[in-house]
Design an enzyme around this catalytic site. Structure first.
Site, PDB file in Angstrom:
ATOM      1  N   ARG A 118       0.831  -1.206   0.000  1.00 51.56           N
ATOM      2  CA  ARG A 118       0.000   0.000   0.000  1.00 51.56           C
ATOM      3  C   ARG A 118       0.870   1.263   0.000  1.00 51.56           C
ATOM      4  O   ARG A 118       0.433   2.318  -0.405  1.00 51.56           O
ATOM      5  CB  ARG A 118      -0.863   0.038   1.274  1.00 51.56           C
ATOM      6  CG  ARG A 118      -1.941  -0.992   1.365  1.00 51.56           C
ATOM      7  CD  ARG A 118      -2.529  -1.059   2.790  1.00 51.56           C
ATOM      8  NE  ARG A 118      -3.074   0.194   3.279  1.00 51.56           N
ATOM      9  CZ  ARG A 118      -4.298   0.634   2.994  1.00 51.56           C
ATOM     10  NH1 ARG A 118      -5.085  -0.069   2.232  1.00 51.56           N
ATOM     11  NH2 ARG A 118      -4.724   1.782   3.488  1.00 51.56           N
TER      12      ARG A 118
ATOM     13  N   ARG B  88       9.721   5.816  -3.141  1.00 48.66           N
ATOM     14  CA  ARG B  88      10.012   6.666  -4.310  1.00 48.66           C
ATOM     15  C   ARG B  88      11.458   7.139  -4.323  1.00 48.66           C
ATOM     16  O   ARG B  88      12.026   7.416  -3.263  1.00 48.66           O
ATOM     17  CB  ARG B  88       9.101   7.897  -4.303  1.00 48.66           C
ATOM     18  CG  ARG B  88       7.628   7.582  -4.385  1.00 48.66           C
ATOM     19  CD  ARG B  88       6.855   8.779  -4.918  1.00 48.66           C
ATOM     20  NE  ARG B  88       5.412   8.563  -4.755  1.00 48.66           N
ATOM     21  CZ  ARG B  88       4.707   8.992  -3.722  1.00 48.66           C
ATOM     22  NH1 ARG B  88       5.284   9.681  -2.756  1.00 48.66           N
ATOM     23  NH2 ARG B  88       3.413   8.739  -3.659  1.00 48.66           N
TER      24      ARG B  88
ATOM     25  N   ARG C  29      -8.493  -6.482  13.775  1.00 47.28           N
ATOM     26  CA  ARG C  29      -7.716  -5.663  14.701  1.00 47.28           C
ATOM     27  C   ARG C  29      -8.574  -4.502  15.187  1.00 47.28           C
ATOM     28  O   ARG C  29      -9.366  -3.932  14.418  1.00 47.28           O
ATOM     29  CB  ARG C  29      -6.454  -5.109  14.020  1.00 47.28           C
ATOM     30  CG  ARG C  29      -5.401  -6.148  13.784  1.00 47.28           C
ATOM     31  CD  ARG C  29      -4.858  -6.755  15.061  1.00 47.28           C
ATOM     32  NE  ARG C  29      -3.953  -5.881  15.772  1.00 47.28           N
ATOM     33  CZ  ARG C  29      -3.680  -5.986  17.068  1.00 47.28           C
ATOM     34  NH1 ARG C  29      -4.281  -6.915  17.814  1.00 47.28           N
ATOM     35  NH2 ARG C  29      -2.815  -5.173  17.636  1.00 47.28           N
TER      36      ARG C  29
ATOM     37  N   ARG D 115       0.599   6.106  16.102  1.00 48.93           N
ATOM     38  CA  ARG D 115       0.683   7.440  15.518  1.00 48.93           C
ATOM     39  C   ARG D 115      -0.018   8.465  16.387  1.00 48.93           C
ATOM     40  O   ARG D 115      -0.867   8.122  17.210  1.00 48.93           O
ATOM     41  CB  ARG D 115       0.131   7.467  14.089  1.00 48.93           C
ATOM     42  CG  ARG D 115      -1.195   6.793  13.880  1.00 48.93           C
ATOM     43  CD  ARG D 115      -1.506   6.630  12.383  1.00 48.93           C
ATOM     44  NE  ARG D 115      -2.747   5.919  12.182  1.00 48.93           N
ATOM     45  CZ  ARG D 115      -3.206   5.488  11.020  1.00 48.93           C
ATOM     46  NH1 ARG D 115      -2.523   5.700   9.924  1.00 48.93           N
ATOM     47  NH2 ARG D 115      -4.345   4.845  10.933  1.00 48.93           N
TER      48      ARG D 115
ATOM     49  N   GLU E 199      -2.998   6.927  18.821  1.00 49.62           N
ATOM     50  CA  GLU E 199      -3.710   5.745  18.325  1.00 49.62           C
ATOM     51  C   GLU E 199      -2.962   4.487  18.766  1.00 49.62           C
ATOM     52  O   GLU E 199      -1.795   4.301  18.399  1.00 49.62           O
ATOM     53  CB  GLU E 199      -3.791   5.833  16.794  1.00 49.62           C
ATOM     54  CG  GLU E 199      -4.547   4.698  16.161  1.00 49.62           C
ATOM     55  CD  GLU E 199      -4.724   4.892  14.649  1.00 49.62           C
ATOM     56  OE1 GLU E 199      -5.078   5.999  14.209  1.00 49.62           O
ATOM     57  OE2 GLU E 199      -4.474   3.917  13.918  1.00 49.62           O
TER      58      GLU E 199
ATOM     59  N   TYR F 117      -9.356  -5.229   3.304  1.00 54.83           N
ATOM     60  CA  TYR F 117      -8.763  -3.957   3.731  1.00 54.83           C
ATOM     61  C   TYR F 117      -9.051  -2.908   2.654  1.00 54.83           C
ATOM     62  O   TYR F 117      -8.184  -2.515   1.885  1.00 54.83           O
ATOM     63  CB  TYR F 117      -7.263  -4.189   3.890  1.00 54.83           C
ATOM     64  CG  TYR F 117      -6.472  -3.125   4.615  1.00 54.83           C
ATOM     65  CD1 TYR F 117      -6.977  -1.869   4.898  1.00 54.83           C
ATOM     66  CD2 TYR F 117      -5.171  -3.418   5.017  1.00 54.83           C
ATOM     67  CE1 TYR F 117      -6.210  -0.934   5.566  1.00 54.83           C
ATOM     68  CE2 TYR F 117      -4.395  -2.495   5.675  1.00 54.83           C
ATOM     69  CZ  TYR F 117      -4.915  -1.249   5.944  1.00 54.83           C
ATOM     70  OH  TYR F 117      -4.130  -0.325   6.595  1.00 54.83           O
TER      71      TYR F 117
ATOM     72  N   ASP G 276     -10.106   0.744   1.098  1.00 54.75           N
ATOM     73  CA  ASP G 276     -10.052   2.170   1.398  1.00 54.75           C
ATOM     74  C   ASP G 276     -11.438   2.773   1.146  1.00 54.75           C
ATOM     75  O   ASP G 276     -12.297   2.154   0.517  1.00 54.75           O
ATOM     76  CB  ASP G 276      -9.011   2.854   0.512  1.00 54.75           C
ATOM     77  CG  ASP G 276      -7.598   2.508   0.959  1.00 54.75           C
ATOM     78  OD1 ASP G 276      -7.384   2.324   2.168  1.00 54.75           O
ATOM     79  OD2 ASP G 276      -6.703   2.423   0.093  1.00 54.75           O
TER      80      ASP G 276
END
Ligand code: UDP
Length: 364
Positions: free
Chosen positions: A171, A175, A248, A278, A298, A346, A348
């Site tokens: 995901r 770069r 989860r 995070r 979180e 999963y 989005d």
């Protein structure tokens, strides 16, 4: 004739989009019931100190699909927020997702070709990497794996990265340019005024009953509609007959502080010894200048039957178990399953919207 064409269980993205399409395009009679006391599912935002707080974790809308983008823009304007999270590891801040700035910070490389040579040097080649650990090592080597991936992934999934599918980490872009946008998609932004307002607009003219548990009176709800659109946990729908599927959970701790806490919407804490993954500073999603700030830590958590499920855990074994449920659902002609939980994938936000649009459009 029954009172409704569709009884929709769950007022998240799948249920709301499906309801909107069926009501306003097809003229169908729709009722949404929702267990919680609010609309919007896990996209729900709540105002605290004039800031739209993402109550169930950061939701950054992004899509490559123009039809989906045009669709959501009918219900809200979107700002030009671009997700550029940072990683904090052993008290140092790194650019993330891995890009040329990250590689400069780590190795001093300044150009794409220098970066490529460095990654070729540190990567651990693997013929056909199937699991998350082998795949990421084959791309970026052990140091980057350690700093950015290993601890976060172990915390998030409570599993060894070698026991997780590589799809989870694919995901994330890697770069060799200075582009630090977390997403590759063409369209990205946050609904101005919060997700809740977007849902309110989407649900105009649609009957919604909050605080209503489908399973408390399942046979009654089943008796009032031709078709049930169920967006909750598929295993719960079938009373866990093939065993509970693995999900989860998350746990959030909020704090209200003065000023600006971290200067960014999202900072990932990748060390395993730090229990949260995070910190979210919500006002940065909308470039807020409020005097106060709301931050959320979180924490990944287990997910028992009564907890809110956030992520399906798509290991091979769990997917096989899910298939038993899916086959069972296929036999029921008056049942439609959708959303992240119904599909045990999963997905989005844009994936969920697209699937709801397709399901709604394809009904004869
Ligand atoms: N991940 C990681 N380090 C990070 C961020 C993500 O190792 O700093 C891994 C982790 O395994 C996570 C996956 O990448 O579950 C997908 O991350 P994403 O940010 O897409 O997760 P989401 O925002 O959907 O929770």
């Amino acid at each position: 004739m029954l009172k409704y064409d569709y009884l929709i269980v769950g007022c998240g993205l799948f249920g709301s989009v499906f309801a909107q399409k069926q009501t306003h395009q097809r003229g169908k009679r729709v009722l949404i019931i929702e267990k919680r006391n609010h609309i919007g599912g896990n996209c729900y935002t709540e105002q605290i100190e004039g800031i739209n707080v993402h109550k169930y974790g950061p939701h950054i809308f992004h899509t490559d699909n123009l039809e989906v983008w045009n669709y959501v823009n009918r219900f809200s304007s979107f700002n030009n927020f671009v997700n550029r999270p940072k990683v904090c590891y052993k008290n140092k801040i790194y650019s993330f997702p891995v890009n040329l700035m990250t590689l400069y910070q780590l190795y001093g490389v300044k150009t794409p070709s220098e970066a490529k040579s460095k990654l070729d040097e540190v990567a651990i080649p693997s013929q056909n990497p199937q699991n998350l650990e082998d795949w990421i090592l084959s791309q970026v080597g052990p140091e980057i794996y350690e700093i950015f991936i290993k601890g976060y992934t172990k915390k998030q999934w409570q599993k060894e990265p070698a026991d997780l599918p590589a799809s989870l980490i694919k995901r994330l872009p890697i770069r060799l340019t200075f582009n630090d946008n977390y997403f590759n998609d063409q369209y990205q932004g946050i609904p101005i005024g919060g997700y809740t307002k977007m849902f309110e607009n989407m649900l105009k003219g649609i009957e919604v009953k909050l605080n209503t548990d489908y399973f408390a009176e399942k046979s009654y709800w089943d008796s009032i509609a031709e078709t049930i659109v169920y967006t909750g946990k598929i295993d719960e729908y079938f009373d866990y007959k093939f065993g509970p599927l693995e999900y989860r959970g998350l746990h959030f701790e909020n704090e209200i502080l003065e000023g600006d806490y971290q200067g960014n919407a999202v900072i990932n804490y990748t060390q395993e010894s730090i229990p949260f993954t995070r910190t979210i500073e919500h006002k940065h999603f909308e470039f807020g200048q409020q005097p106060k700030t709301v931050i959320t830590r979180e924490f990944p958590a287990s997910c028992q039957k009564d907890d809110i499920p956030y992520y399906p855990v798509n290991t091979k074994a769990n997917n096989t178990q899910y298939e038993c449920y899916r086959e069972e659902a296929e036999d029921k002609k008056t049942l439609i399953l959708g959303g992240r939980l119904g599909a045990y994938k999963y997905l989005d936000m844009d994936d969920v919207i697209l699937s709801a649009m397709n399901v709604a459009n394809n009904i004869k």
